[in-house]
Structure formats: structure tokens, C-alpha cells
Design a protein around this motif. Structure first.
Motif, PDB file in Angstrom:
ATOM      1  N   PHE A  31      12.264  10.031   5.244  1.00 23.37           N
ATOM      2  CA  PHE A  31      11.585   8.816   4.815  1.00 23.37           C
ATOM      3  C   PHE A  31      10.250   8.659   5.522  1.00 23.37           C
ATOM      4  N   TYR A  32       9.227   8.271   4.766  1.00 21.01           N
ATOM      5  CA  TYR A  32       7.967   7.864   5.364  1.00 21.01           C
ATOM      6  C   TYR A  32       7.884   6.341   5.428  1.00 21.01           C
ATOM      7  N   ALA A  33       8.324   5.694   4.366  1.00 19.89           N
ATOM      8  CA  ALA A  33       8.267   4.241   4.314  1.00 19.89           C
ATOM      9  C   ALA A  33       9.418   3.707   3.475  1.00 19.89           C
ATOM     10  N   MET A  34       9.762   2.466   3.736  1.00 17.69           N
ATOM     11  CA  MET A  34      10.733   1.762   2.895  1.00 17.69           C
ATOM     12  C   MET A  34      10.121   0.436   2.480  1.00 17.69           C
ATOM     13  N   ALA A  35      10.611  -0.094   1.389  1.00 18.16           N
ATOM     14  CA  ALA A  35      10.014  -1.311   0.858  1.00 18.16           C
ATOM     15  C   ALA A  35      11.042  -2.122   0.094  1.00 18.16           C
ATOM     16  N   TRP A  36      10.673  -3.362  -0.127  1.00 15.17           N
ATOM     17  CA  TRP A  36      11.432  -4.252  -0.992  1.00 15.17           C
ATOM     18  C   TRP A  36      10.582  -4.588  -2.214  1.00 15.17           C
ATOM     19  N   PHE A  37      11.205  -4.507  -3.350  1.00 13.62           N
ATOM     20  CA  PHE A  37      10.623  -4.910  -4.622  1.00 13.62           C
ATOM     21  C   PHE A  37      11.538  -5.951  -5.252  1.00 13.62           C
ATOM     22  N   ARG A  38      11.030  -6.616  -6.267  1.00 18.95           N
ATOM     23  CA  ARG A  38      11.886  -7.500  -7.047  1.00 18.95           C
ATOM     24  C   ARG A  38      11.485  -7.434  -8.517  1.00 18.95           C
ATOM     25  N   GLN A  39      12.434  -7.784  -9.360  1.00 19.68           N
ATOM     26  CA  GLN A  39      12.163  -7.796 -10.792  1.00 19.68           C
ATOM     27  C   GLN A  39      12.883  -8.979 -11.423  1.00 19.68           C
ATOM     28  N   ALA A  40      12.101  -9.852 -12.036  1.00 20.05           N
ATOM     29  CA  ALA A  40      12.648 -10.986 -12.762  1.00 20.05           C
ATOM     30  C   ALA A  40      12.775 -10.602 -14.237  1.00 20.05           C
ATOM     31  N   PRO A  41      13.641 -11.273 -14.981  1.00 17.91           N
ATOM     32  CA  PRO A  41      13.815 -10.940 -16.406  1.00 17.91           C
ATOM     33  C   PRO A  41      12.498 -11.014 -17.164  1.00 17.91           C
ATOM     34  N   ILE A  51       7.451  -1.117   5.038  1.00 20.55           N
ATOM     35  CA  ILE A  51       7.413  -0.782   6.464  1.00 20.55           C
ATOM     36  C   ILE A  51       7.503   0.725   6.612  1.00 20.55           C
ATOM     37  N   THR A  52       6.668   1.294   7.477  1.00 17.55           N
ATOM     38  CA  THR A  52       6.768   2.723   7.720  1.00 17.55           C
ATOM     39  C   THR A  52       7.921   2.992   8.675  1.00 17.55           C
ATOM     40  N   TRP A  53       8.603   4.081   8.417  1.00 15.49           N
ATOM     41  CA  TRP A  53       9.864   4.341   9.119  1.00 15.49           C
ATOM     42  C   TRP A  53       9.638   4.638  10.598  1.00 15.49           C
ATOM     43  N   ARG A  54       8.565   5.388  10.912  1.00 13.39           N
ATOM     44  CA  ARG A  54       8.360   5.794  12.307  1.00 13.39           C
ATOM     45  C   ARG A  54       7.646   4.727  13.121  1.00 13.39           C
ATOM     46  N   ASN A  55       6.545   4.170  12.578  1.00 16.54           N
ATOM     47  CA  ASN A  55       5.696   3.291  13.389  1.00 16.54           C
ATOM     48  C   ASN A  55       5.877   1.808  13.103  1.00 16.54           C
ATOM     49  N   ALA A  56       6.691   1.494  12.105  1.00 14.74           N
ATOM     50  CA  ALA A  56       6.943   0.101  11.737  1.00 14.74           C
ATOM     51  C   ALA A  56       5.674  -0.643  11.336  1.00 14.74           C
ATOM     52  N   ASN A  57       4.707   0.068  10.775  1.00 11.07           N
ATOM     53  CA  ASN A  57       3.558  -0.621  10.188  1.00 11.07           C
ATOM     54  C   ASN A  57       4.032  -1.334   8.925  1.00 11.07           C
ATOM     55  N   THR A  58       3.514  -2.531   8.711  1.00 13.83           N
ATOM     56  CA  THR A  58       3.994  -3.326   7.587  1.00 13.83           C
ATOM     57  C   THR A  58       2.862  -3.767   6.672  1.00 13.83           C
ATOM     58  N   ASP A  59       3.229  -4.098   5.464  1.00 12.22           N
ATOM     59  CA  ASP A  59       2.294  -4.679   4.511  1.00 12.22           C
ATOM     60  C   ASP A  59       3.076  -5.588   3.575  1.00 12.22           C
ATOM     61  N   TYR A  60       2.392  -6.610   3.057  1.00 19.71           N
ATOM     62  CA  TYR A  60       3.048  -7.612   2.236  1.00 19.71           C
ATOM     63  C   TYR A  60       2.218  -7.932   0.997  1.00 19.71           C
ATOM     64  N   ALA A  61       2.909  -8.331  -0.042  1.00 17.86           N
ATOM     65  CA  ALA A  61       2.222  -8.893  -1.196  1.00 17.86           C
ATOM     66  C   ALA A  61       1.738 -10.294  -0.837  1.00 17.86           C
ATOM     67  N   ASP A  62       0.629 -10.691  -1.411  1.00 18.18           N
ATOM     68  CA  ASP A  62       0.076 -12.021  -1.123  1.00 18.18           C
ATOM     69  C   ASP A  62       1.065 -13.126  -1.464  1.00 18.18           C
ATOM     70  N   SER A  63       1.885 -12.891  -2.477  1.00 17.77           N
ATOM     71  CA  SER A  63       2.804 -13.928  -2.951  1.00 17.77           C
ATOM     72  C   SER A  63       3.893 -14.285  -1.936  1.00 17.77           C
ATOM     73  N   VAL A  64       4.135 -13.385  -0.983  1.00 21.26           N
ATOM     74  CA  VAL A  64       5.216 -13.636  -0.010  1.00 21.26           C
ATOM     75  C   VAL A  64       4.727 -13.649   1.430  1.00 21.26           C
ATOM     76  N   LYS A  65       3.456 -13.365   1.621  1.00 24.17           N
ATOM     77  CA  LYS A  65       2.911 -13.301   2.980  1.00 24.17           C
ATOM     78  C   LYS A  65       3.092 -14.660   3.663  1.00 24.17           C
ATOM     79  N   GLY A  66       3.623 -14.623   4.878  1.00 23.84           N
ATOM     80  CA  GLY A  66       3.862 -15.852   5.618  1.00 23.84           C
ATOM     81  C   GLY A  66       5.240 -16.445   5.384  1.00 23.84           C
ATOM     82  N   ARG A  67       5.921 -16.000   4.325  1.00 26.99           N
ATOM     83  CA  ARG A  67       7.279 -16.505   4.045  1.00 26.99           C
ATOM     84  C   ARG A  67       8.344 -15.428   4.251  1.00 26.99           C
TER      85      ARG A  67
END
Length: 128
Positions: A31-41, A51-67
Motif C-alpha cells: 500500500f502507498y495510500a488509503m482513503a475513504w470515499f462515499r457514494q450517495a444514490p 492518508i499515506t501508509w508510511r508517512n501518514a500524510n493526509t488530504d481532505y475534500a473541502d466538503s469534510v475538512k474540519g469535520r
């Protein structure tokens, strides 16, 4: 053989919190990175957090950033998604995904096509 198993979904009132877990088994060393996605109907699958598996670098979609907060426990081969201040529009099927695309930028890692493995999904329903 890689398997990703999500858990932690459920029904919650608006403003509430949930924590999703994704346990990985198999060739996790690839693994290089893992992520969460979602899909609504009726909607496309969208990137939420990665999140990257080794260094734990993270990134977020604007819609969820801060939450939402993504984290990982390498010893347990587990990635988490802590979701706070949930809204009815967060209702969706939430998927965990793993990418072996070493060195990919976050721009690329926000794409569904960058991921090699997917879990079966866990339903999150937020009532108003």
C-alpha cells in the motif's frame, strides 16, 4: 489477496459523530495510500480523505475538512475516519480503498481510478 473490511456505520442524528474503521489484510506492505470515499444514490463516488501508509500524510475534500479526520494504525492494519458534526447530506455508503500507486500526488489520489482495492462499504445515515 487483499481484503478491506469496513465497519462503524449506522444511523445518527444531525450534529452527531461516528467513527468508521477499515481493517486491511493480505499484501498491505504494497500500500502507498488509503482513503475513504462515499457514494450517495444517484451520485458519483467521491473522495473524502486519504492518508499515506508510511508517512501518514493526509488530504481532505473541502466538503469534510474540519469535520472529518483520517488516521491509521499500522500495527493493526487499520484506517479510521472520525466524523463529527454530521449533516443529512453526509448520508451515503462509505467505502475504504487502498492504492499501490507509489508517489502519486494527492490530485491523483483523489480519483477513484487510482485505487486498486475496495471494501464492500458501510452505510451511514444522518437524520435531520
Amino acid at each position: 489477496q487483499v481484503q478491506l473490511v469496513e465497519s462503524g456505520g449506522g444511523l445518527v442524528q444531525a450534529g452527531g459523530s461516528l467513527r468508521l474503521s477499515c481493517v486491511a489484510s493480505g499484501r498491505t506492505f504494497s500500500f502507498y495510500a488509503m482513503a475513504w470515499f462515499r457514494q450517495a444514490p444517484g451520485k458519483e463516488r467521491e473522495f473524502l480523505a486519504g492518508i499515506t501508509w508510511r508517512n501518514a500524510n493526509t488530504d481532505y475534500a473541502d466538503s469534510v475538512k474540519g469535520r472529518f479526520t483520517i488516521s491509521r494504525d499500522n500495527a493493526k492494519n487499520t484506517v479510521y475516519l472520525q466524523m463529527n458534526s454530521l449533516k443529512p447530506e453526509d448520508t451515503a455508503l462509505y467505502y475504504c480503498a487502498a492504492s499501490t500507486k507509489t508517489g502519486f500526488s494527492w490530485s491523483a489520489l483523489k480519483l477513484v481510478s487510482s485505487y486498486d482495492y475496495w471494501g464492500q462499504g458501510t452505510q451511514v445515515t444522518v437524520s435531520s
